[in-house]
Write a protein that holds these residues in place. Structure first.
Motif, mmCIF file in Angstrom:
data_model
loop_
_atom_site.group_PDB
_atom_site.id
_atom_site.type_symbol
_atom_site.label_atom_id
_atom_site.label_comp_id
_atom_site.label_asym_id
_atom_site.label_seq_id
_atom_site.Cartn_x
_atom_site.Cartn_y
_atom_site.Cartn_z
ATOM 1 N N LEU A 131 0.841 -1.213 -0.093
ATOM 2 C CA LEU A 131 -0.496 -0.222 -0.140
ATOM 3 C C LEU A 131 0.565 1.692 0.113
ATOM 4 O O LEU A 131 0.598 2.351 -0.885
ATOM 5 N N ILE A 132 1.714 0.806 0.888
ATOM 6 C CA ILE A 132 2.524 2.904 0.530
ATOM 7 C C ILE A 132 3.678 1.983 -0.298
ATOM 8 O O ILE A 132 3.909 3.933 -0.905
ATOM 9 N N ALA A 133 3.953 1.440 -1.131
ATOM 10 C CA ALA A 133 5.316 1.307 -1.921
ATOM 11 C C ALA A 133 4.124 2.021 -3.640
ATOM 12 O O ALA A 133 4.423 3.020 -4.380
ATOM 13 N N GLU A 134 2.931 1.791 -3.161
ATOM 14 C CA GLU A 134 1.757 2.194 -4.813
ATOM 15 C C GLU A 134 1.337 3.622 -4.223
ATOM 16 O O GLU A 134 1.341 4.658 -5.256
ATOM 17 N N VAL A 135 0.887 4.087 -2.735
ATOM 18 C CA VAL A 135 0.609 5.273 -3.015
ATOM 19 C C VAL A 135 1.621 6.427 -3.194
ATOM 20 O O VAL A 135 1.757 7.576 -3.425
ATOM 21 N N CYS A 136 3.609 5.981 -2.639
ATOM 22 C CA CYS A 136 4.407 6.732 -3.193
ATOM 23 C C CYS A 136 4.236 6.903 -4.693
ATOM 24 O O CYS A 136 5.165 7.739 -4.994
ATOM 25 N N ALA A 137 4.216 5.455 -5.109
ATOM 26 C CA ALA A 137 4.672 5.190 -6.350
ATOM 27 C C ALA A 137 3.274 6.305 -7.295
ATOM 28 O O ALA A 137 3.982 7.265 -8.241
ATOM 29 N N LYS A 138 2.092 6.598 -7.087
ATOM 30 C CA LYS A 138 1.287 7.932 -7.584
ATOM 31 C C LYS A 138 2.032 8.961 -8.223
ATOM 32 O O LYS A 138 1.500 9.868 -7.991
ATOM 33 N N VAL A 139 2.236 9.044 -6.096
ATOM 34 C CA VAL A 139 2.895 11.116 -5.980
ATOM 35 C C VAL A 139 4.062 11.275 -6.758
ATOM 36 O O VAL A 139 4.161 12.312 -7.629
ATOM 37 N N ALA A 140 4.814 9.868 -7.373
ATOM 38 C CA ALA A 140 6.185 10.345 -7.877
ATOM 39 C C ALA A 140 5.138 10.834 -9.374
ATOM 40 O O ALA A 140 5.642 11.630 -9.908
ATOM 41 N N MET A 141 3.998 9.618 -10.158
ATOM 42 C CA MET A 141 3.671 9.855 -11.184
ATOM 43 C C MET A 141 2.933 11.399 -11.025
ATOM 44 O O MET A 141 3.019 12.271 -12.327
ATOM 45 N N SER A 142 2.860 11.638 -10.248
ATOM 46 C CA SER A 142 1.766 13.842 -10.184
ATOM 47 C C SER A 142 2.904 14.536 -10.532
ATOM 48 O O SER A 142 3.537 15.860 -11.031
ATOM 49 N N TRP A 143 3.486 14.048 -9.063
ATOM 50 C CA TRP A 143 4.927 14.867 -9.242
ATOM 51 C C TRP A 143 5.753 15.062 -10.946
ATOM 52 O O TRP A 143 5.867 16.223 -11.480
ATOM 53 N N LEU A 144 6.066 14.515 -11.890
ATOM 54 C CA LEU A 144 6.348 13.850 -12.790
ATOM 55 C C LEU A 144 5.795 14.773 -13.785
ATOM 56 O O LEU A 144 5.961 15.025 -15.132
#
Length: 236
Positions: A131-144
């Motif tokens: 769960l943590i990894a998936e949310v962090c991955a989507k945060v990174a997508m938003s930033w890029l």
């Protein structure tokens, strides 16, 4: 709610009824982490009932890939081809956007998947890790999406056109509920810090190699950040 529905229709393969106008999400791409909670939450819920770490790791990865329609994984494969290509920027872009799958794509897919698989097996709390990894991955997508200037027309350039610099703030704030999980807060803080570092490295690398960002780079970032955060949590 239309923005959230458009987000989930874009990021997941869930049957969510009639398609909503994509622009609803494009204007609020900082909502990406919500898709992480949905995808990661479903995977975490399933793995809660699996005692074997090995089986749980396989099921967790399979779930997030299936729920995302493998769209971001496809971006990772394309990014791998572009990364391994030799020559000019034009040759790297051509390799990344070519429809064929090369050795770079295979290597990228295998390495990132193995890292995530190994990390999940060793994680102290597998459901929380995915769960943590998936949310962090989507945060990174938003930033890029917000910070990555596009080098060609496509979905990324469309989303980037609506993004505002302040989008990075609400995207980060949407990850704060992760601190409610039964995981040491220091670990979650380090996971978020690692997300910043990986996203910055992907942004710098794509600028150097391709002179910008496209949807493949954003998708690859999702896969790499997920694997990186899982591995980090396993080592802590």
């Amino acid at each position: 709610m239309k923005s959230v529905l458009a987000l989930l229709q874009f990021c997941t393969s869930l049957p969510l009824g009639r398609p909503v106008e994509f622009e609803h999400f494009a204007r609020r791409s900082y909502l990406y982490p919500l898709a992480g909670y949905v995808i990661g939450g479903i995977a975490a819920g399933i793995t809660c009932w699996i005692a074997s770490p090995v089986v749980g790791a396989v099921v967790a990865l399979a779930t997030v890939l299936v729920l995302s329609g493998c769209n971001h994984f496809d971006g990772l494969l394309d990014f791998g081809d572009g990364l391994m290509a030799h020559g000019s920027r034009e040759k790297r872009v051509a390799a990344m956007t070519d429809r064929t799958t090369g050795a770079g794509a295979v290597a990228a897919g295998i390495v990132v998947t193995l890292l995530a698989f190994a990390g999940l097996q060793a994680a102290a709390h597998l459901p929380a890790a995915i769960l943590i990894a998936e949310v962090c991955a989507k945060v990174a997508m938003s930033w890029l999406t917000t910070l990555g200037a596009p080098f060609r027309e496509g979905i990324h350039s469309y989303l980037h056109g609506f993004a505002k610099p302040w989008f990075v703030v609400p995207a980060f704030l949407l990850a704060l509920p992760l601190f409610l999980l039964p995981v040491p807060r220091a670990n979650i803080a380090l996971a978020l810090a690692a997300t910043v570092v990986i996203a910055a490295l992907m942004l710098a690398l794509s600028r150097r190699l391709f002179c910008g960002v496209n949807g493949d780079v954003v998708g690859a970032t999702n896969e790499i950040v997920r694997a990186g955060i899982i591995l980090l949590l396993a080592l802590l």
